[in-house]
Design a protein around this motif. Sequence first.
Motif, PDB file in Angstrom:
ATOM      1  N   ILE A  68      -3.236  -0.591 -14.228  1.00 23.98           N
ATOM      2  CA  ILE A  68      -3.011   0.763 -13.714  1.00 23.98           C
ATOM      3  C   ILE A  68      -2.687   0.656 -12.225  1.00 23.98           C
ATOM      4  N   PRO A  69      -1.574   1.243 -11.766  1.00 25.86           N
ATOM      5  CA  PRO A  69      -1.248   1.169 -10.345  1.00 25.86           C
ATOM      6  C   PRO A  69      -2.115   2.116  -9.513  1.00 25.86           C
ATOM      7  N   SER A  70      -2.201   1.810  -8.230  1.00 23.71           N
ATOM      8  CA  SER A  70      -2.869   2.683  -7.264  1.00 23.71           C
ATOM      9  C   SER A  70      -1.878   3.035  -6.172  1.00 23.71           C
ATOM     10  N   THR A  71      -2.099   4.182  -5.550  1.00 22.17           N
ATOM     11  CA  THR A  71      -1.203   4.665  -4.509  1.00 22.17           C
ATOM     12  C   THR A  71      -2.011   5.076  -3.272  1.00 22.17           C
ATOM     13  N   HIS A  72      -1.292   5.347  -2.203  1.00 22.39           N
ATOM     14  CA  HIS A  72      -1.912   5.735  -0.932  1.00 22.39           C
ATOM     15  C   HIS A  72      -2.924   6.857  -1.138  1.00 22.39           C
ATOM     16  N   GLY A  73      -4.121   6.644  -0.587  1.00 26.94           N
ATOM     17  CA  GLY A  73      -5.180   7.645  -0.655  1.00 26.94           C
ATOM     18  C   GLY A  73      -6.141   7.474  -1.815  1.00 26.94           C
TER      19      GLY A  73
END
Length: 139
Positions: A68-73
Amino acid sequence: MFTNRRDVQIQWGDCDPANIVYYPRYFAMFDDSTSALFSAAGCSKQDLVKVYGLVGIPMVDTRAKFYIPSTHGDWIGIESRIEKFNRSSFEVTHKVFKGEALAIEAFETRVLVGRDPADPDRLKSAPFPDEVVAKFMRG
């Protein structure tokens, strides 16, 4: 075995132009998580180097599975534990959670390294101290 968890917020500089964490940034987080694991167990990597006369604890193998990708914040939780101790090496797993979901599984093998007594210009693996292993054996 002893497990340590730390929460990390994804920063702007961790992400690529698509706003997804650039995968090498995770390996830096895993390195920090291994250091945090040792500190939480009561023997920082710096103490290991100083007390046992080591030169370092280099990585000799690493890999990861990304789900699962993660993003800014985003906030992620990294759970780290030593799965196995060998004579001079140890195997660490890192499980990254995004909420309750498993986002990444990462694996690393590290070796304790000191100076070769026969040739101080060379490095040689060093045995893992029993008293340090005992600190990780607590649940």
